[in-house]
Design an enzyme around this catalytic site. Structure first.
Site, PDB file in Angstrom:
ATOM      1  N   SER A 207      31.103  37.355  38.386  1.00  0.00           N
ATOM      2  CA  SER A 207      32.474  37.849  38.530  1.00  0.00           C
ATOM      3  C   SER A 207      33.437  37.361  37.451  1.00  0.00           C
ATOM      4  O   SER A 207      34.508  37.944  37.266  1.00  0.00           O
ATOM      5  CB  SER A 207      33.032  37.470  39.902  1.00  0.00           C
ATOM      6  OG  SER A 207      33.255  36.078  39.998  1.00  0.00           O
TER       7      SER A 207
ATOM      8  N   LYS B  99      38.397  32.251  40.173  1.00  0.00           N
ATOM      9  CA  LYS B  99      39.057  33.483  39.730  1.00  0.00           C
ATOM     10  C   LYS B  99      40.193  33.121  38.778  1.00  0.00           C
ATOM     11  O   LYS B  99      40.553  31.956  38.614  1.00  0.00           O
ATOM     12  CB  LYS B  99      39.632  34.271  40.916  1.00  0.00           C
ATOM     13  CG  LYS B  99      38.626  34.646  42.001  1.00  0.00           C
ATOM     14  CD  LYS B  99      37.603  35.658  41.548  1.00  0.00           C
ATOM     15  CE  LYS B  99      36.606  35.958  42.675  1.00  0.00           C
ATOM     16  NZ  LYS B  99      35.492  36.822  42.195  1.00  0.00           N
TER      17      LYS B  99
END
Length: 231
Positions: free
Chosen positions: A72, A117
């Site tokens: 990701s 993230k």
């Protein structure tokens, strides 16, 4: 009448304590030596144990390694990378800034476990995607995102959100392979993570050595207009 010898004897008695007795000191030293002799490895094992404790404390409170489990955050972070996370970055009044790559506890918001993230919006920011050219905008300014995975756009899912105070809007760099704030817009909290869930800021790729580098190339995110300008 007391003799001089008797005076000297009383003086020695009044100033000598249990710890000053050579016999007591010898017994204590013997006890310590006995303990070391019963410990496998002796002083080496004791020193090694102290070092391990210091490393564990350092890892728990200062700089902690995390392993990247997914794609990701490609291309900057790859599966199997071990990153070093600064756990003091936000401890003394500092808060995550746009562009920071953070590790956080996703429990009740993103799922069980820790996640990594990039911070795209902080409290008061309006985050919109996408414009006619498929770009992200924060507080009305189009964002340059050089960290995106090659071939990916800003998002395949349109959104227009205002980040509540004390929360963060988080996206992965590999947008087509990232489960992030976009996927939780309709959930309680709207995909916005409370700041207190952040464990620290990712600073370096520490392993493998061939990939040693700093983390967090934020493009124009860090230079955007002040939060709260929702024009």
């Amino acid at each position: 009448m007391d003799t001089e010898a008797q005076h000297q004897e009383r003086d020695r008695s009044s100033t000598t304590g249990p710890g000053d007795n050579p016999a007591d000191s010898g017994a204590e030293e013997g006890s310590r030596s006995s303990l070391l002799s019963r410990l496998p490895g002796g002083r080496f094992t004791l020193g090694l144990g102290a070092c391990v404790v210091l490393v564990l404390l350092f890892s728990a409170f200062v700089l902690q390694p995390f392993q990247i489990p997914s794609r990701s955050m490609e291309p900057e972070l790859r599966v199997g990378d071990r990153i070093l996370v600064n756990k003091l970055a936000y401890r003394f009044g500092g808060e995550p800034r746009r562009g920071d790559v953070v590790v956080f506890d996703g429990t009740e918001y993103f799922g069980d476990g820790d996640f990594v993230k990039r911070v795209v919006g902080t409290g008061g920011d309006r985050v919109v995607c996408c414009d006619a050219k498929g770009r992200l905008a924060v507080n009305g300014t189009v964002v340059d995102e050089p960290y995106l995975y090659p071939g990916d756009g800003a998002s395949s899912v349109p959104f227009d959100v205002v980040v509540p105070t004390g929360r963060l809007f988080l996206l992965g760099d590999h947008r087509s392979d990232s489960s992030d704030s976009r996927d939780r817009l309709g959930s309680p909290g709207g995909g916005m993570l409370p700041v207190e869930q952040v464990l620290g800021r990712a600073e370096w790729v520490g392993w493998p050595f061939s990939r040693w580098s700093s983390i967090g190339h934020s493009g124009t995110l860090a230079q955007l207009p002040d939060r709260g300008r929702h024009g």
